[in-house]
Scaffold this active site. Structure first.
Site, PDB file in Angstrom:
ATOM      1  N   ALA A   1     -22.498  69.042  27.848  1.00 41.54           N
ATOM      2  CA  ALA A   1     -21.373  68.823  28.758  1.00 41.54           C
ATOM      3  C   ALA A   1     -20.066  69.044  28.018  1.00 41.54           C
ATOM      4  CB  ALA A   1     -21.418  67.415  29.351  1.00 41.54           C
ATOM      5  N   ASP A   2     -19.066  69.512  28.741  1.00 45.96           N
ATOM      6  CA  ASP A   2     -17.741  69.662  28.150  1.00 45.96           C
ATOM      7  C   ASP A   2     -16.682  69.454  29.222  1.00 45.96           C
ATOM      8  OD1 ASP A   2     -16.665  70.648  25.364  1.00 45.96           O
ATOM      9  OD2 ASP A   2     -15.297  71.404  26.893  1.00 45.96           O
TER      10      ASP A   2
END
Length: 203
Positions: A67-68
């Protein structure tokens, strides 16, 4: 036991998964996050998938979660500030205005390497802040390791007038979106949560 690996060092993402009662491992991925000039949604998804793939080779079987988060305001990306001065400048730009928070999420199934990726978008509106309030908040140290220089789940929430979209997204991991990605990989996250929640004695 089904293996879940979080390819992120983010304490916020770890805490959100723990709040569900999930059992998982943490294998942080070192990925270059300099994607200036790209579409924010594409940037968030690309970084999330790169993080997951960077760890996938170390996992024989299971699901790898990458995730970012991207904070975007008026054509400008706001990453993690390099110091107090940059944090204050970011907060000065955010105060009294609306910005977008996008989180890309990727889930890679091993050993076959099948990947699914998506993103969530939330609009966040800050109330007006005085210079003294900005200086006070920066002095707490909370903004210094956060994209956009604030934590909505912490002291930064004092300055948020409202949001449109998913609150979990602004924290760092949109849980409803995550549940959908698990389904696309053939796994019902609700069953995993229900089993671990009951066995841990949570009520």
């Amino acid at each position: 036991m089904f293996r879940i690996v979080l390819a992120s060092a983010s304490p916020r993402r770890r805490e959100l998964l723990q709040s569900l009662g999930l059992e998982f491992e943490v294998l942080p991925a070192g990925v270059n996050e300099d994607f200036a000039g790209r579409d924010p949604a594409d940037m968030a998804e690309s970084l999330a998938e790169r993080k997951a793939r960077a760890v996938a080779g170390r996992v024989g079987d299971g699901l790898i979660l990458g995730a970012d988060i991207v904070v975007f305001q008026r054509g400008r990306f706001l990453g993690k500030p390099e110091g107090p001065e940059e944090a204050a400048a970011m907060l000065t730009a955010l105060q009294g205005d609306t910005h977008e928070v996008l989180t890309g999420v990727s889930l890679i199934r091993m050993p076959d390497g099948h990947a699914v990726v998506d993103h969530e978008r939330t609009r966040v509106h800050f109330r007006a802040m005085t210079a003294q309030e900005i200086d006070w908040y920066v002095a707490t140290g909370e903004p210094l390791d956060k994209a956009g220089a604030y934590a909505i789940q912490g002291l930064g929430g004092l300055f948020v007038r409202g949001i449109k979209g998913c609150w979990f997204n602004v924290v760092g991991l949109p849980l409803p979106l995550l549940s959908g990605l698990f389904r696309r990989q053939g796994v019902d996250l609700l069953n995993l949560v229900g089993t671990n929640w009951s066995s841990s004695g949570r009520r």
